[in-house]
Design an enzyme around this catalytic site. Structure first.
Site, PDB file in Angstrom:
ATOM      1  N   LYS A   1      66.500 -29.105  18.202  1.00  0.00           N
ATOM      2  CA  LYS A   1      66.581 -28.423  19.488  1.00  0.00           C
ATOM      3  C   LYS A   1      67.644 -29.119  20.344  1.00  0.00           C
ATOM      4  O   LYS A   1      67.715 -30.342  20.373  1.00  0.00           O
ATOM      5  CB  LYS A   1      65.211 -28.511  20.161  1.00  0.00           C
ATOM      6  CG  LYS A   1      64.843 -27.334  21.019  1.00  0.00           C
ATOM      7  CD  LYS A   1      63.341 -27.283  21.291  1.00  0.00           C
ATOM      8  CE  LYS A   1      63.024 -26.153  22.247  1.00  0.00           C
ATOM      9  NZ  LYS A   1      61.612 -25.806  22.302  1.00  0.00           N
TER      10      LYS A   1
ATOM     11  N   GLU B   1      46.094 -18.592  23.361  1.00  0.00           N
ATOM     12  CA  GLU B   1      45.409 -18.245  24.606  1.00  0.00           C
ATOM     13  C   GLU B   1      43.980 -17.771  24.361  1.00  0.00           C
ATOM     14  O   GLU B   1      43.065 -18.061  25.135  1.00  0.00           O
ATOM     15  CB  GLU B   1      46.195 -17.167  25.358  1.00  0.00           C
ATOM     16  CG  GLU B   1      47.498 -17.653  25.984  1.00  0.00           C
ATOM     17  CD  GLU B   1      48.656 -17.809  24.999  1.00  0.00           C
ATOM     18  OE1 GLU B   1      48.519 -17.371  23.835  1.00  0.00           O
ATOM     19  OE2 GLU B   1      49.700 -18.372  25.386  1.00  0.00           O
TER      20      GLU B   1
ATOM     21  N   ARG C   1      46.885 -12.087  26.783  1.00  0.00           N
ATOM     22  CA  ARG C   1      46.483 -12.285  25.391  1.00  0.00           C
ATOM     23  C   ARG C   1      44.974 -12.515  25.254  1.00  0.00           C
ATOM     24  O   ARG C   1      44.393 -12.259  24.211  1.00  0.00           O
ATOM     25  CB  ARG C   1      47.168 -13.542  24.829  1.00  0.00           C
ATOM     26  CG  ARG C   1      48.548 -13.367  24.331  1.00  0.00           C
ATOM     27  CD  ARG C   1      48.532 -12.878  22.890  1.00  0.00           C
ATOM     28  NE  ARG C   1      49.810 -12.305  22.550  1.00  0.00           N
ATOM     29  CZ  ARG C   1      50.793 -12.967  21.932  1.00  0.00           C
ATOM     30  NH1 ARG C   1      50.595 -14.204  21.545  1.00  0.00           N
ATOM     31  NH2 ARG C   1      51.922 -12.381  21.691  1.00  0.00           N
TER      32      ARG C   1
HETATM   33  C1  TPP Z   1      51.847 -15.914  24.157  1.00  0.00           C
HETATM   34  C2  TPP Z   1      52.796 -16.931  24.704  1.00  0.00           C
HETATM   35  N1  TPP Z   1      52.323 -18.122  25.124  1.00  0.00           N
HETATM   36  C3  TPP Z   1      53.170 -19.044  25.618  1.00  0.00           C
HETATM   37  C4  TPP Z   1      54.505 -18.800  25.685  1.00  0.00           C
HETATM   38  C5  TPP Z   1      55.453 -19.815  26.325  1.00  0.00           C
HETATM   39  N2  TPP Z   1      56.421 -20.304  25.344  1.00  0.00           N
HETATM   40  C6  TPP Z   1      57.693 -19.870  25.306  1.00  0.00           C
HETATM   41  S1  TPP Z   1      58.577 -20.554  24.093  1.00  0.00           S
HETATM   42  C7  TPP Z   1      57.286 -21.495  23.624  1.00  0.00           C
HETATM   43  C8  TPP Z   1      57.439 -22.460  22.518  1.00  0.00           C
HETATM   44  C9  TPP Z   1      57.927 -21.844  21.282  1.00  0.00           C
HETATM   45  O1  TPP Z   1      58.135 -22.862  20.366  1.00  0.00           O
HETATM   46  P1  TPP Z   1      58.878 -22.552  19.031  1.00  0.00           P
HETATM   47  O2  TPP Z   1      58.368 -21.280  18.484  1.00  0.00           O
HETATM   48  O3  TPP Z   1      58.765 -23.742  18.174  1.00  0.00           O
HETATM   49  O4  TPP Z   1      60.367 -22.293  19.471  1.00  0.00           O
HETATM   50  P2  TPP Z   1      61.472 -23.333  19.963  1.00  0.00           P
HETATM   51  O5  TPP Z   1      61.618 -23.118  21.440  1.00  0.00           O
HETATM   52  O6  TPP Z   1      61.026 -24.716  19.646  1.00  0.00           O
HETATM   53  O7  TPP Z   1      62.689 -22.948  19.236  1.00  0.00           O
HETATM   54  C10 TPP Z   1      56.161 -21.251  24.409  1.00  0.00           C
HETATM   55  C11 TPP Z   1      54.856 -21.920  24.257  1.00  0.00           C
HETATM   56  C12 TPP Z   1      54.957 -17.546  25.248  1.00  0.00           C
HETATM   57  N3  TPP Z   1      56.238 -17.198  25.307  1.00  0.00           N
HETATM   58  N4  TPP Z   1      54.089 -16.645  24.763  1.00  0.00           N
END
Ligand code: TPP
Length: 631
Positions: free
Chosen positions: A280, A368, A396
């Site tokens: 990242k 969630e 959710r």
């Molecule tokens: C249902 C839901 N819960 C929480 C989030 C907030 N959120 C946005 S990106 C993320 C992390 C995603 O991590 P990953 O899939 O590993 O992607 P990365 O950003 O590390 O590339 C979260 C928790 C969301 N978008 N949707």
């Protein structure tokens, strides 16, 4: 290369690896520069530059369906699909959306914002492809954080069973929005260190084919041998057991490695999971060295230093911090309090709580539904769970709130963060539905404070309330800078507060729209109208006594809410008037109309939907004029 001249990804086919590396460098420089002005999801996008380029080189989008999970990492895809020239408008009103958007490009085949939907969507597309006898690849790209989401696990279960052709790209950067958590994260960790598996497997299968088949017994022994050897080489085997061909781990910044594995994946029958390791923030030191998630998504920053243009948290206190720190203060004298966050410990500002009460704070991952029911389970044991959750993500957990929390009338305190319009994240993230999907639930108390001082008293109210679920909405951003009381005191449930007296008409509103109401009332005073303004801080239950008085006095009413009108607070007032026989009560409602609200600043969005001081003056002024004429 001039990125602005890119129309579609077809040009990639003719480029050598060296040229692709130069292109990657150009894309990184472009994103670092553009996002320093607009803000946005810099970390996730810098991590997927090579991966995105490789996918667009190996597949034919949009015939082949590349599906971005969450969608916050789709900027490189946007550059490669002809949208580089729009990056100055990223996440701004009427500008380029920060997430995939079908109206922007035929290459955006799936819209998102919420996590963990990509695999289910891909399954739907794969089923459709097969039914229509079409021939295309389906390629969901999911992060290691998003993979922990319940939907993704449900989808893995289904896909592995159906054995549909699909290439799942697991983008593993060891981070969610904050550091990733959970047992699955540990499984990935073991795979990451286990080294390449697929080649070993190939050689193994070749060897086993050479074992002479002497009847079924040996064949099954050979199968068992194969299985046990697999276990020998790879700890876990989680995905293979689920029915996927597991490939990897692959260096997500090496074109050689990516192309070799993508080619292998393309010729593999059935579902494949290609485990790609990325970094990242790759290529921008401040983002690359971030280990807590500060660079996941940011506002504008100074490119040279990585300093944020606006300090991350300026006084007055940010709402998330105010709420979490008040809960923390109360937790010192109340051992029942346990905080739960679905993957948002940083956004919900729970770091302080976590460091003081490490065994009373749970980050459950992007889960969630699970978070809500864990809270319910805790409450059955006379604990006091504080479920810290954003309004948009609470969607959710609707069934869990209905079935587990409200129906069992459990003492769960739901802190609904980012309630109302959130701005740049746009339509997937606006927190505008929670009133409509909570107000109709029996047992539910729903409130929203007018300022941070009332906010801290409401937290106290929620913690002391022991008659069932209680939810407090609060907006994104900071408080308004009012003096804070030292001593916390609970607010009687279902009581409103008159902020300004008046006889000609009344505005009933709460939270962020109160300043607008007060301003309108003072402007109308200059025109000779006296407007009452009520802080309707309990959305449920309503202050019935105050409503009876207002209706009894034939007071025309304007309700204002930064939430959808259908099923909202204004609807509650209408219903009450109807039920109580005040059929002639004059009630006008201001709120969010029946459409999804896109990205932009909150101010611009409120202007678009007609929720400004001028609009309030006009609408309550009209009611007041009528009332004066009648008198
Ligand atoms: C249902 C839901 N819960 C929480 C989030 C907030 N959120 C946005 S990106 C993320 C992390 C995603 O991590 P990953 O899939 O590993 O992607 P990365 O950003 O590390 O590339 C979260 C928790 C969301 N978008 N949707």
């Amino acid at each position: 290369m001039d990125l602005l001249s890119i129309k579609d990804p077809s040009f990639l086919k003719g480029l050598s690896n060296k040229e692709l590396e130069n292109l990657s460098q150009d894309i990184r420089e472009f994103l670092i520069e553009k996002l320093s002005g607009t803000g946005g999801h810099i970390g996730p996008n810098l991590g997927v530059v090579e991966l995105t380029v490789a996918l667009h080189k190996c597949f034919n989008s949009p015939k082949d369906k590349i599906i971005w999970d969450v969608g916050h990492q789709s900027y490189v895809h946007k550059v490669l699909t002809g949208r580089a020239c729009q990056f100055d408008t990223l996440r701004q009103y009427k500008g380029l959306c920060g997430f995939p958007k079908m109206v922007e490009s035929e290459h955006d085949v799936w819209e998102t914002g919420h996590s963990s939907t990509s695999l289910s969507a891909a399954m739907g597309m794969a089923i459709a492809r097969d039914l229509k006898k079409e021939n295309n690849y389906v390629i969901p790209v999911i992060g290691d954080g998003a993979l922990t989401g319940g939907m993704a696990l449900e989808a893995l279960n289904h896909i592995g069973h159906e054995k549909k052709n699909m290439i799942v790209i697991l983008n593993d950067n060891e981070m969610s929005i904050a550091p990733n958590v959970g047992a699955l994260h540990n499984v990935l960790g073991r795979l990451r260190t286990a080294g390449k598996y697929n080649w070993v497997k190939d050689e193994l299968e070749y060897f086993l084919k050479k074992v002479p088949a002497v009847g079924g017994k040996l064949a099954s022994t050979a199968e068992r041998l194969k299985d046990s050897l697999k276990y020998l080489f790879v700890s876990g085997m989680f995905f293979e057991e689920l029915g996927f061909t597991y490939l990897g781990p692959v260096d997500g910044h090496s074109y050689d490695d990516l192309f070799e594995n993508l080619a292998y994946a393309k010729k593999t029958e059935g579902p494949v999971l290609l485990h790609v390791i990325t970094k990242k923030g790759k290529g921008y030191q401040p983002a690359e060295s971030d280990r807590i998630g500060t660079w996941h998504g940011t506002g504008p920053y100074k490119m040279e230093t990585g300093d944020f243009v606006k300090p991350v948290s300026a006084p007055p206190p940010g709402w998330s911090k105010l709420v979490s720190e008040t809960v923390r203060k109360l937790a010192r004298n109340d051992e029942r309090i346990v905080a739960i966050t679905p993957a948002m410990p940083v956004g919900s500002k729970l770091e302080g709580f976590a460091s003081e009460f490490p065994d009373r704070m749970y980050d459950v991952g992007i889960a969630e539904q699970h978070a809500a029911t864990v809270a319910a389970g805790l409450a059955t044991q006379n604990m006091k769970p504080f479920l810290a959750i954003y309004s948009t993500f609470l969607q959710r957990a609707y069934d869990q709130v209905v079935h587990d929390i409200a129906r069992q009338n459990l003492n769960v305190f739901i802190g609904i963060d980012r309630a109302g319009l959130v701005g740049a994240d746009g339509e997937t993230h606006q927190g505008v539905f929670d009133i409509a999907f909570l107000r109709h639930l029996p047992n539910m108390v729903l409130m929203m404070p007018k300022d941070e001082n009332e906010g801290q008293h409401m937290v106290k109210t929620a913690i002391e309330y022991n008659d069932g679920p209680i939810a407090m909405r609060f907006p994104r951003g900071n408080g308004i800078g009012v003096p804070m009381d030292d001593k916390l005191k609970p607010i009687p449930i279902g009581t409103w507060e008159v902020l300004r007296e008046g006889n000609d008409a009344a505005i009933l509103t709460f939270g962020t729209t109160i300043p607008m109401a007060l301003k309108a009332a003072s402007l109308l005073e200059k025109q000779g109208y006296s407007i009452k303004v009520v802080n309707a801080r309990f959305i449920k239950p309503l202050d019935e006594k105050m409503l009876q008085d207002l209706f009894g006095a034939n007071m025309p009413i304007l309700t204002i809410e930064e939430a959808v009108l259908q099923g909202g607070f204004g609807s509650a007032v209408l219903e009450y008037a109807h039920e109580q026989g005040f059929h002639h009560a004059e009630i006008d409602r201001m709120g969010i109309p029946d459409k999804f609200i896109e990205h932009g600043s909150v101010k611009e969005l409120l202007e678009e939907i007609g929720m400004t001081v001028e609009n309030v003056v006009e609408r309550i002024g009209k009611l007041a004029r009528k009332k004066q004429k009648r008198a």
